[in-house]
Design a protein around this motif. Sequence first.
Motif, PDB file in Angstrom:
ATOM      1  N   THR A 116       0.587  -1.025  -0.146  1.00  0.00           N
ATOM      2  CA  THR A 116      -0.606   0.279  -0.172  1.00  0.00           C
ATOM      3  C   THR A 116       1.073   1.442  -0.498  1.00  0.00           C
ATOM      4  N   PHE A 117       1.828   1.564   0.957  1.00  0.00           N
ATOM      5  CA  PHE A 117       2.454   2.291   0.786  1.00  0.00           C
ATOM      6  C   PHE A 117       4.208   2.400   0.250  1.00  0.00           C
ATOM      7  N   SER A 118       4.981   3.357  -0.105  1.00  0.00           N
ATOM      8  CA  SER A 118       5.854   3.742  -0.369  1.00  0.00           C
ATOM      9  C   SER A 118       6.933   2.582   1.058  1.00  0.00           C
ATOM     10  N   PRO A 119       8.537   2.373   0.730  1.00  0.00           N
ATOM     11  CA  PRO A 119       9.377   1.210   2.127  1.00  0.00           C
ATOM     12  C   PRO A 119       9.482   1.849   3.217  1.00  0.00           C
ATOM     13  N   THR A 120       9.523   3.502   2.422  1.00  0.00           N
ATOM     14  CA  THR A 120       9.651   4.172   4.242  1.00  0.00           C
ATOM     15  C   THR A 120       8.375   4.335   5.111  1.00  0.00           C
ATOM     16  N   TRP A 121       7.444   4.667   4.037  1.00  0.00           N
ATOM     17  CA  TRP A 121       6.286   4.318   4.930  1.00  0.00           C
ATOM     18  C   TRP A 121       6.068   3.249   5.461  1.00  0.00           C
ATOM     19  N   ALA A 122       5.972   2.584   4.646  1.00  0.00           N
ATOM     20  CA  ALA A 122       5.855   1.289   5.523  1.00  0.00           C
ATOM     21  C   ALA A 122       6.709   0.861   6.577  1.00  0.00           C
ATOM     22  N   LEU A 123       7.912   1.226   6.580  1.00  0.00           N
ATOM     23  CA  LEU A 123       8.904   1.225   7.763  1.00  0.00           C
ATOM     24  C   LEU A 123       8.148   1.931   8.851  1.00  0.00           C
ATOM     25  N   ILE A 124       8.399   3.337   8.356  1.00  0.00           N
ATOM     26  CA  ILE A 124       7.239   4.209   9.877  1.00  0.00           C
ATOM     27  C   ILE A 124       5.902   3.417  10.120  1.00  0.00           C
ATOM     28  N   PHE A 125       5.268   3.272   9.480  1.00  0.00           N
ATOM     29  CA  PHE A 125       4.634   2.886   9.867  1.00  0.00           C
ATOM     30  C   PHE A 125       4.554   1.638  10.636  1.00  0.00           C
ATOM     31  N   GLU A 126       5.399   0.460  10.873  1.00  0.00           N
ATOM     32  CA  GLU A 126       5.721  -0.861  10.926  1.00  0.00           C
ATOM     33  C   GLU A 126       6.483  -0.378  12.346  1.00  0.00           C
ATOM     34  N   MET A 127       7.319   0.462  12.638  1.00  0.00           N
ATOM     35  CA  MET A 127       7.730   0.905  13.925  1.00  0.00           C
ATOM     36  C   MET A 127       6.502   1.642  14.963  1.00  0.00           C
ATOM     37  N   VAL A 128       6.013   2.707  14.256  1.00  0.00           N
ATOM     38  CA  VAL A 128       4.143   2.891  15.468  1.00  0.00           C
ATOM     39  C   VAL A 128       3.784   1.546  16.207  1.00  0.00           C
ATOM     40  N   ILE A 129       3.500   0.491  14.689  1.00  0.00           N
ATOM     41  CA  ILE A 129       2.837  -0.730  15.444  1.00  0.00           C
ATOM     42  C   ILE A 129       3.451  -1.064  17.359  1.00  0.00           C
ATOM     43  N   VAL A 130       4.782  -1.503  16.218  1.00  0.00           N
ATOM     44  CA  VAL A 130       5.917  -2.029  16.895  1.00  0.00           C
ATOM     45  C   VAL A 130       5.893  -1.082  18.537  1.00  0.00           C
ATOM     46  N   GLY A 131       5.855   0.351  18.096  1.00  0.00           N
ATOM     47  CA  GLY A 131       6.499   0.785  19.661  1.00  0.00           C
ATOM     48  C   GLY A 131       5.106   0.863  20.676  1.00  0.00           C
ATOM     49  N   ILE A 132       3.834   0.937  19.618  1.00  0.00           N
ATOM     50  CA  ILE A 132       2.605   0.596  20.339  1.00  0.00           C
ATOM     51  C   ILE A 132       2.445  -0.494  21.603  1.00  0.00           C
ATOM     52  N   CYS A 133       2.806  -1.763  20.562  1.00  0.00           N
ATOM     53  CA  CYS A 133       2.757  -2.439  21.126  1.00  0.00           C
ATOM     54  C   CYS A 133       3.601  -2.607  22.073  1.00  0.00           C
ATOM     55  N   VAL A 134       4.509  -1.814  22.112  1.00  0.00           N
ATOM     56  CA  VAL A 134       5.488  -2.256  23.484  1.00  0.00           C
ATOM     57  C   VAL A 134       4.923  -1.874  24.479  1.00  0.00           C
ATOM     58  N   ILE A 135       4.315  -0.259  24.067  1.00  0.00           N
ATOM     59  CA  ILE A 135       3.788   0.148  25.197  1.00  0.00           C
ATOM     60  C   ILE A 135       3.261   0.042  25.850  1.00  0.00           C
ATOM     61  N   SER A 136       1.912  -0.783  24.695  1.00  0.00           N
ATOM     62  CA  SER A 136       0.999  -1.734  25.736  1.00  0.00           C
ATOM     63  C   SER A 136       1.414  -2.658  26.191  1.00  0.00           C
TER      64      SER A 136
END
Lengths: 367, 158, 183
Positions: A27-47
Amino acid sequence: MFEVYDLSFMWSLSNITQTINSWLNQTFSPTWALIFEMVIVGICVISLFAILGLVLVLMERKVSAWMQIRLGPNRVGPKGMLQSFADTLKLLVKEGLTPNGADKFLFNLAPFIAMIVAMLLMAPIAFARDFKMWDMNIGVLYVTAVSSISVISILMAGWASNNKYSLMGAMRSGAQIVSYELSAGLAILSIVVLTGSLNLNDIIQSQANGWWIFKGHIPVLISFVIFIIAVTAETNRAPFDLAEAESELTAGFHTEYSGMKFALFFLAEYVNVFIVCAIGATLFLGGWMPFHIGNWQGFNHIMDYIPSSIWFFGKTFFLIFLIMWFRWTFPRLRIDQLLNLEWKYLLPISMFNIILVTAMAILGWHF
Amino acid sequence: MFIVKYIKEVWSAIKSLLIGMRRTGYYFTHHKEIITQQYPDNRDTLNLPERFKGEVVMPHDEKNEHRCTGCTACELACPNGTIKVITKFDISPEGKKKKAIDKLVYHLELCTMCNLCVIACPSDAIVMAQTFEHSVFDRSKLTKILNNPGSKIMDGVE
Amino acid sequence: MNGSTIIFYMLAVFTLATAFFAVVTRHIFRAAIFLLFSLIGIAGLYFWMQYEFIAAVQIVVYVGGITVLIIFSIFLTQQAGELLPTQNARGRLFAALAAFCGFALTLLQVYQYKFTNTNEPTVEPNVVNIGNQMLGTEEGGYALPFEVVSVLLLAALIGCIVIAMRPKATEKNIDLGTNNIEY
């Protein structure tokens, strides 16, 4: 050997992560995909942090109560299950005071350093089969390196509070962490010697035919015991809680902290306990590897049906329980006893032990 | 030899730690041992330990007789002046004067439940009761007179 | 500019800014903390270059070891909580000159060095390779420097013990000591 493992793939978390990854990359360019993945991982870690904090605090209180012939929290919610929610709510609405004479910048920074270090330590841990944040080839070294930063947050908090109890707590904690890091490192090193790799994934894979604690005979058992003692000291938990010895230093380095800043220290302590136990489970108890006995095919098949994440969390929580058991059984050590234990007992024994392990690895005496 | 002593030390240390852990592990798995009383909930079935010390009382028998001779040993034993013995002189039928208590005043608000008065009493006239719900709205209610009105000393207690 | 470059500049700015604050702050403890952050920033750069081993070693040695030692020595110094005195103009001038000379020397070295592309295959930095390189005795091995450094560290350790060891007090001294307390 591999088709045996495929059985548990039906519950595998790696399928979910792969689906998300491919969808994001389409769906997105590789950079944005990486950023979204980082955000998801961050949310997972915090929860995960939030859940760990709630669960571990409740677990500690229940375990401590039962070991001391008490009932423990049993009022808020069914069987006191919601007690830690209530405590969190209290801490959230409490005022975070900063003392007048304190170094305000460092005082407010310290709890965040403690938290960030705990977060960084999560990176190389494999929570389930093919389910980890960062597959780095020096996982073990990374963990020992980053965990040595956590002493800085304690020293910073102790100094910035401008309070003699805090400073003394910080000094004690510094001396303690710096010295116990050595024997913890040597204990970890014995597994690295046996595996020949610093990668946590390789270490887990090397335990497919049996966990190191069973494969490695007595030397690995000794290093497991040393590891558990040393990490108990490194996380500043009783019987090594000199840094916050209530009866001597009120609360040690977090005497002046209140509200959410105190809660961050508190949470970081529990997350650190979880991480060291996860590392211990990975190194000595096989991480997410199911329990297998030699050639018992039927038994091994049944074990494979249990999801790998349950194996991992089961082992980790077993070690956490062990550390809690220590805390509520043993009295606090004096500072000289603490240093004697490290420099006169743990360190020489682990140095001798690592020679034994090396000899064992070279001669191939393990299974 | 040094190394043997060292190993023995480590071994005995581990053994003693394991003994401690076995004890806490036993308590962890045996919830019947829990001694916590959930007080307001179990008020009717409350089971207090034998040696629980609630307040000082003076037991009287059915003839309204107590065992106190008025010797003031409890007053002297009390570390913070909780007990005040007010004595009088009874005239016995033979015409002899005999020392007896008029009032044994007990200040519950000063009492630390240290049990020294009970130990000091030579005639076992006072004991520790197990009552503990002492809160009242008026402080003067905490000053108690332990002997019942019109009570006498038991026969044979000197 | 892609994400990787942005991360590089973020790390670079972080490292340089904290290094700058480490020099200009007048709280000695803050200076130590800023130095620490600067060193962590450098470790971050190693991570960015995917030299995880060097990054981890950087953290172990500089952050976990040296900075903690610096902080301990600050703790044990008298009046460490006071503001540091400001330098006079002459001191500042020489400090700036020294800093500039060092910077110029480094820059000169970097620019004069001819960075050539090698055609050799990259060595995967895993434990086996690092171990072979570190303790190798053939061409390019570091066994001798490794051992020399080990001996140096051993000498330093023994020196520390000798300094820290209290000379055994003679019995006469002990007697005097107790007498002093009693009177």
